[in-house]
Write a protein that holds these residues in place. Structure first.
Motif, PDB file in Angstrom:
ATOM      1  N   ASN A  61     -98.816  37.205 -18.057  1.00  0.00           N
ATOM      2  CA  ASN A  61     -98.341  35.848 -17.757  1.00  0.00           C
ATOM      3  C   ASN A  61     -97.265  35.871 -16.685  1.00  0.00           C
ATOM      4  O   ASN A  61     -97.276  35.069 -15.747  1.00  0.00           O
ATOM      5  N   VAL A  62     -96.321  36.797 -16.824  1.00  0.00           N
ATOM      6  CA  VAL A  62     -95.205  36.854 -15.880  1.00  0.00           C
ATOM      7  C   VAL A  62     -95.686  37.209 -14.484  1.00  0.00           C
ATOM      8  O   VAL A  62     -95.160  36.696 -13.483  1.00  0.00           O
ATOM      9  N   ILE A  63     -96.706  38.052 -14.385  1.00  0.00           N
ATOM     10  CA  ILE A  63     -97.227  38.438 -13.067  1.00  0.00           C
ATOM     11  C   ILE A  63     -97.862  37.240 -12.379  1.00  0.00           C
ATOM     12  O   ILE A  63     -97.614  36.966 -11.198  1.00  0.00           O
ATOM     13  N   ILE A  64     -98.677  36.499 -13.116  1.00  0.00           N
ATOM     14  CA  ILE A  64     -99.373  35.342 -12.542  1.00  0.00           C
ATOM     15  C   ILE A  64     -98.384  34.277 -12.098  1.00  0.00           C
ATOM     16  O   ILE A  64     -98.431  33.781 -10.968  1.00  0.00           O
ATOM     17  N   TYR A  65     -97.456  33.920 -12.972  1.00  0.00           N
ATOM     18  CA  TYR A  65     -96.557  32.814 -12.679  1.00  0.00           C
ATOM     19  C   TYR A  65     -95.548  33.150 -11.586  1.00  0.00           C
ATOM     20  O   TYR A  65     -95.307  32.353 -10.677  1.00  0.00           O
ATOM     21  N   LEU A  66     -94.940  34.339 -11.674  1.00  0.00           N
ATOM     22  CA  LEU A  66     -93.870  34.655 -10.729  1.00  0.00           C
ATOM     23  C   LEU A  66     -94.387  35.071  -9.359  1.00  0.00           C
ATOM     24  O   LEU A  66     -93.748  34.815  -8.346  1.00  0.00           O
ATOM     25  N   PHE A  67     -95.544  35.713  -9.314  1.00  0.00           N
ATOM     26  CA  PHE A  67     -96.028  36.198  -8.024  1.00  0.00           C
ATOM     27  C   PHE A  67     -96.534  35.057  -7.144  1.00  0.00           C
ATOM     28  O   PHE A  67     -96.297  35.030  -5.940  1.00  0.00           O
TER      29      PHE A  67
ATOM     30  N   LEU B 165    -107.080  33.485 -18.279  1.00  0.00           N
ATOM     31  CA  LEU B 165    -106.501  34.655 -18.935  1.00  0.00           C
ATOM     32  C   LEU B 165    -106.218  34.373 -20.407  1.00  0.00           C
ATOM     33  O   LEU B 165    -106.487  35.206 -21.279  1.00  0.00           O
ATOM     34  N   PHE B 166    -105.679  33.184 -20.682  1.00  0.00           N
ATOM     35  CA  PHE B 166    -105.398  32.800 -22.061  1.00  0.00           C
ATOM     36  C   PHE B 166    -106.664  32.826 -22.916  1.00  0.00           C
ATOM     37  O   PHE B 166    -106.684  33.398 -24.009  1.00  0.00           O
ATOM     38  N   PHE B 167    -107.731  32.235 -22.408  1.00  0.00           N
ATOM     39  CA  PHE B 167    -108.973  32.193 -23.177  1.00  0.00           C
ATOM     40  C   PHE B 167    -109.538  33.600 -23.370  1.00  0.00           C
ATOM     41  O   PHE B 167    -110.002  33.945 -24.465  1.00  0.00           O
ATOM     42  N   SER B 168    -109.488  34.428 -22.335  1.00  0.00           N
ATOM     43  CA  SER B 168    -110.046  35.787 -22.416  1.00  0.00           C
ATOM     44  C   SER B 168    -109.318  36.641 -23.443  1.00  0.00           C
ATOM     45  O   SER B 168    -109.939  37.444 -24.149  1.00  0.00           O
ATOM     46  N   CYS B 169    -108.001  36.472 -23.530  1.00  0.00           N
ATOM     47  CA  CYS B 169    -107.214  37.320 -24.420  1.00  0.00           C
ATOM     48  C   CYS B 169    -107.177  36.821 -25.860  1.00  0.00           C
ATOM     49  O   CYS B 169    -106.843  37.593 -26.764  1.00  0.00           O
ATOM     50  N   HIS B 170    -107.508  35.539 -26.095  1.00  0.00           N
ATOM     51  CA  HIS B 170    -107.389  34.987 -27.440  1.00  0.00           C
ATOM     52  C   HIS B 170    -108.729  34.668 -28.107  1.00  0.00           C
ATOM     53  O   HIS B 170    -108.764  34.406 -29.302  1.00  0.00           O
TER      54      HIS B 170
ATOM     55  N   LYS C  80    -101.709  22.623  -4.634  1.00  0.00           N
ATOM     56  CA  LYS C  80    -103.028  23.249  -4.789  1.00  0.00           C
ATOM     57  C   LYS C  80    -102.888  24.677  -5.310  1.00  0.00           C
ATOM     58  O   LYS C  80    -103.667  25.125  -6.148  1.00  0.00           O
ATOM     59  N   ILE C  81    -101.890  25.387  -4.774  1.00  0.00           N
ATOM     60  CA  ILE C  81    -101.648  26.740  -5.266  1.00  0.00           C
ATOM     61  C   ILE C  81    -101.230  26.701  -6.729  1.00  0.00           C
ATOM     62  O   ILE C  81    -101.646  27.547  -7.536  1.00  0.00           O
ATOM     63  N   ASN C  82    -100.425  25.695  -7.103  1.00  0.00           N
ATOM     64  CA  ASN C  82    -100.030  25.551  -8.504  1.00  0.00           C
ATOM     65  C   ASN C  82    -101.248  25.394  -9.402  1.00  0.00           C
ATOM     66  O   ASN C  82    -101.308  25.949 -10.506  1.00  0.00           O
ATOM     67  N   SER C  83    -102.229  24.610  -8.936  1.00  0.00           N
ATOM     68  CA  SER C  83    -103.425  24.404  -9.752  1.00  0.00           C
ATOM     69  C   SER C  83    -104.198  25.705  -9.926  1.00  0.00           C
ATOM     70  O   SER C  83    -104.757  25.963 -10.996  1.00  0.00           O
ATOM     71  N   ARG C  84    -104.215  26.547  -8.894  1.00  0.00           N
ATOM     72  CA  ARG C  84    -104.884  27.852  -9.018  1.00  0.00           C
ATOM     73  C   ARG C  84    -104.132  28.761  -9.971  1.00  0.00           C
ATOM     74  O   ARG C  84    -104.738  29.510 -10.749  1.00  0.00           O
ATOM     75  N   VAL C  85    -102.800  28.702  -9.894  1.00  0.00           N
ATOM     76  CA  VAL C  85    -101.984  29.508 -10.807  1.00  0.00           C
ATOM     77  C   VAL C  85    -102.272  29.121 -12.249  1.00  0.00           C
ATOM     78  O   VAL C  85    -102.531  29.966 -13.113  1.00  0.00           O
ATOM     79  N   LEU C  86    -102.219  27.828 -12.528  1.00  0.00           N
ATOM     80  CA  LEU C  86    -102.435  27.359 -13.897  1.00  0.00           C
ATOM     81  C   LEU C  86    -103.874  27.605 -14.338  1.00  0.00           C
ATOM     82  O   LEU C  86    -104.130  27.879 -15.512  1.00  0.00           O
ATOM     83  N   GLY C  87    -104.831  27.491 -13.408  1.00  0.00           N
ATOM     84  CA  GLY C  87    -106.211  27.793 -13.750  1.00  0.00           C
ATOM     85  C   GLY C  87    -106.417  29.256 -14.098  1.00  0.00           C
ATOM     86  O   GLY C  87    -107.137  29.591 -15.043  1.00  0.00           O
ATOM     87  N   THR C  88    -105.762  30.136 -13.335  1.00  0.00           N
ATOM     88  CA  THR C  88    -105.834  31.563 -13.640  1.00  0.00           C
ATOM     89  C   THR C  88    -105.218  31.864 -14.997  1.00  0.00           C
ATOM     90  O   THR C  88    -105.759  32.651 -15.782  1.00  0.00           O
ATOM     91  N   ALA C  89    -104.067  31.244 -15.277  1.00  0.00           N
ATOM     92  CA  ALA C  89    -103.413  31.432 -16.580  1.00  0.00           C
ATOM     93  C   ALA C  89    -104.300  30.927 -17.712  1.00  0.00           C
ATOM     94  O   ALA C  89    -104.342  31.515 -18.798  1.00  0.00           O
ATOM     95  N   MET C  90    -105.020  29.833 -17.477  1.00  0.00           N
ATOM     96  CA  MET C  90    -105.914  29.283 -18.491  1.00  0.00           C
ATOM     97  C   MET C  90    -107.061  30.254 -18.792  1.00  0.00           C
ATOM     98  O   MET C  90    -107.389  30.496 -19.968  1.00  0.00           O
TER      99      MET C  90
END
Length: 379
Positions: free
Chosen positions: A314-320, A258-263, A246-256
């Motif tokens: 990206n590194v902050i979201i994934y590693l933290f 962030l990806f859309f916001s920055c691109h 479940k935490i993984n899904s939140r991580v990937l959702g946050t990355a998603m």
């Protein structure tokens, strides 16, 4: 009125104050701003690469490692551009290197980062929806490395093919004011058919819409797969492992997000440039000194800053929040209540059994070790 002015009526004419404003914004945003953020991001990515490399036997970390490498390489390209903006080191050597290496490979590296992030989300989707098949495909460390290498090769080849025209988008020209060499968009880059058939498709569809749609689909599958499992039918170990997912899904959702916001701004600017300002683009082919409207140039500076932030965070979201948390980070996060209580101890599937044991009041070291060995085999 000259013949060029008659044929190119849509050229923006900037006043002296506007030119000074654009120069100042370029200095502060692409010089100081991007330089500072990119330097910070390079340090974070290098730390992340080192931390991920220690646990590179797990599939998530095998795929996360190239993402961090692509991001750090992209940030080095941004640092080179920032250095030139700050110190105006436009020597012939720098112009040649920027034209043939820095500019095209920055596009390649950004595409690699986007596609590899999508591949990482796809792998987590497969691990959640088809865990047995995923475990069989990644049973040994060698199998995981081979599978990660296939992802890496596919992403790299695809990115090189998609960005091959970028090697011909810049050219060296003489400045009209003092005759020094400067880099300008080539006639090939200013071609409206190229803008429409290639740039719009790659920037808007392949590098934003398609990856975002795939990420939404994969993250929805991960979310659905982890939240629809009945808790009553799970053992303690299975519940902890499901909470980890479940935490993984939140991580990937946050990355998603962030990806859309920055691109998204990059894709919008490309569409506006072609659809709304098509006459200006055609005019720029006729009159080489034709300028885009001021608001477009301001938005482009902001866009470059957002892309730099995306590669840093990206590194902050994934590693933290994710699998490369070490025991030290786990205890630090728990002390300040930053990290979930079931933060993993550095592996792709292990949970911190000592913390679970304290919650269910297991006092036996033998049982704790037995649980640790059992959970270690769960994929």
């Amino acid at each position: 009125m000259s013949e060029d002015d008659k044929l190119a009526p849509n050229c923006a004419s900037h006043t002296t104050a506007e030119r000074l404003f654009l120069d100042d914004m370029s200095l502060w945003v692409e010089g100081y701003g991007i330089g500072l953020v990119a330097s910070f991001g390079v340090v974070l990515n290098v730390i992340g690469i080192y931390a991920t490399k220690q646990k590179a036997s797990h599939m998530f970390d095998c795929l996360l490692l190239p993402v961090l490498c692509f991001d750090s390489s992209f940030l080095f390209c941004k640092l080179a551009n920032s250095y030139n903006t700050l110190f105006n080191s436009s020597t012939n050597t720098y112009l040649t290197i920027y034209q043939n290496l820095v500019y095209p490979f920055s596009h390649v590296l950004m595409t690699c980062s986007i596609l590899m992030t999508t591949a990482l989300t796809h792998d987590r989707y497969c691990a959640t929806i088809r865990p047995i098949q995923h475990r069989n495909l990644s049973f040994s460390v060698h199998d995981r490395h081979i599978r990660a290498l296939k992802y890496f090769a596919l992403v790299l080849i695809t990115s090189l093919i998609l960005n091959l025209p970028a090697f011909w988008e810049m050219e060296t020209a003489k400045a009209s004011s003092d005759g020094t060499d400067i880099l300008t968009p080539s006639q090939f880059h200013r071609n409206p058919y190229y803008k429409g058939m290639y740039t719009v498709v790659t920037q808007s569809c392949i590098l934003l819409i398609l990856p975002f749609c795939f990420m939404v689909y994969f993250n929805y599958g991960i979310f659905k797969g982890t939240h629809n499992r009945p808790q009553s039918q799970m053992t303690t170990e299975m519940r902890c492992h499901n909470e980890r997912k479940k935490i993984n899904s939140r991580v990937l959702g946050t990355a998603m997000i962030l990806f859309f916001s920055c691109h998204v701004l990059s894709a919008v600017l490309t569409l506006v440039e072609f659809a709304v300002l098509k006459d200006t683009i055609i005019s720029s082919m006729i009159k080489s000194q034709c300028n885009l409207p001021m608001w477009i140039q301001v938005a482009e500076h902001i866009n470059q800053f957002l892309l730099t932030i995306g590669s840093c965070t990206n590194v902050i979201i994934y590693l933290f929040w994710s699998h490369s948390c070490t025991n030290v980070n786990f205890h630090i996060c728990n002390k300040f209540h930053w990290c979930p209580s079931n933060c993993c101890d550095g592996s792709d599937t292990n949970v911190v059994v000592t913390h679970v044991a304290s919650n269910v009041q297991i006092g036996s070291n033998d049982i704790e070790l037995h649980l640790r060995s059992d959970v270690a085999e769960i994929e």
